[in-house]
Design a protein around this motif. Structure first.
Motif, PDB file in Angstrom:
ATOM      1  N   GLN A   1      28.274  16.436 -10.365  1.00  0.00           N
ATOM      2  CA  GLN A   1      28.744  16.240 -11.743  1.00  0.00           C
ATOM      3  C   GLN A   1      27.914  17.079 -12.708  1.00  0.00           C
ATOM      4  N   GLU A   2      26.605  17.083 -12.515  1.00  0.00           N
ATOM      5  CA  GLU A   2      25.722  17.850 -13.389  1.00  0.00           C
ATOM      6  C   GLU A   2      26.000  19.351 -13.256  1.00  0.00           C
TER       7      GLU A   2
ATOM      8  N   VAL B   1      27.764  11.952 -22.871  1.00  0.00           N
ATOM      9  CA  VAL B   1      27.868  13.322 -23.377  1.00  0.00           C
ATOM     10  C   VAL B   1      26.830  14.172 -22.649  1.00  0.00           C
ATOM     11  N   TRP B   2      27.277  15.274 -22.050  1.00  0.00           N
ATOM     12  CA  TRP B   2      26.355  16.196 -21.403  1.00  0.00           C
ATOM     13  C   TRP B   2      25.723  17.099 -22.459  1.00  0.00           C
ATOM     14  N   GLY B   3      24.426  17.320 -22.306  1.00  0.00           N
ATOM     15  CA  GLY B   3      23.760  18.185 -23.265  1.00  0.00           C
ATOM     16  C   GLY B   3      22.351  18.543 -22.854  1.00  0.00           C
TER      17      GLY B   3
ATOM     18  N   ALA C   1      25.904   8.881  -3.432  1.00  0.00           N
ATOM     19  CA  ALA C   1      26.009   8.765  -4.889  1.00  0.00           C
ATOM     20  C   ALA C   1      25.106   9.792  -5.567  1.00  0.00           C
ATOM     21  N   ALA C   2      23.916  10.024  -5.024  1.00  0.00           N
ATOM     22  CA  ALA C   2      23.002  11.005  -5.610  1.00  0.00           C
ATOM     23  C   ALA C   2      23.612  12.400  -5.538  1.00  0.00           C
TER      24      ALA C   2
ATOM     25  N   PHE D   1      18.670  19.264 -18.798  1.00  0.00           N
ATOM     26  CA  PHE D   1      20.112  19.082 -18.952  1.00  0.00           C
ATOM     27  C   PHE D   1      20.410  17.681 -18.463  1.00  0.00           C
ATOM     28  N   ASP D   2      21.032  16.862 -19.311  1.00  0.00           N
ATOM     29  CA  ASP D   2      21.197  15.451 -18.987  1.00  0.00           C
ATOM     30  C   ASP D   2      22.446  14.901 -19.654  1.00  0.00           C
TER      31      ASP D   2
END
Length: 101
Positions: free
Chosen positions: A29-30, A67-69, A22-23, A61-62
């Motif tokens: 994904q990031e 929402v990614w931002g 999962a990690a 970045f998170d």
């Protein structure tokens, strides 16, 4: 006797492995979100500095509320700001201000 000693170890590994997978998935994904971002890190920093009149000292970045931002921390004497900037639109999603003495 050896079987009993290795069984707890094997059981521990079986429990830990799904968490490791999962990690890795989160990192993937990031990485994908960073590559697909329409707003660059430099643009996010410029937005944060313009909005606050302060200098950027940290950027993460998170994902926030799906929402990614960029989470940009800026500082000027007496004040710390944290802004979350949408990586797709450049819009400031949230802004926190903390007075320092």
């Amino acid at each position: 006797m050896k079987m009993k000693m290795t069984s707890p170890l094997l059981f521990s590994l079986l429990i830990a492995l799904p968490g490791v997978a999962a990690a890795e998935s989160n990192h993937q994904q990031e990485a994908r979100a960073i590559n697909e971002a329409k707003v660059t890190l430099a643009q996010a920093v410029q937005t944060a500095e313009s909005e606050t009149g302060a200098k950027a000292v940290e950027v993460d970045f998170d994902r926030e509320k799906n929402v990614w931002g960029y989470e940009v921390t800026t500082l000027k004497p007496g004040t710390k700001y944290e802004l979350f900037i949408d990586a797709s639109t450049g819009e400031v999603i949230s802004r926190k201000e903390e007075q320092k003495q």
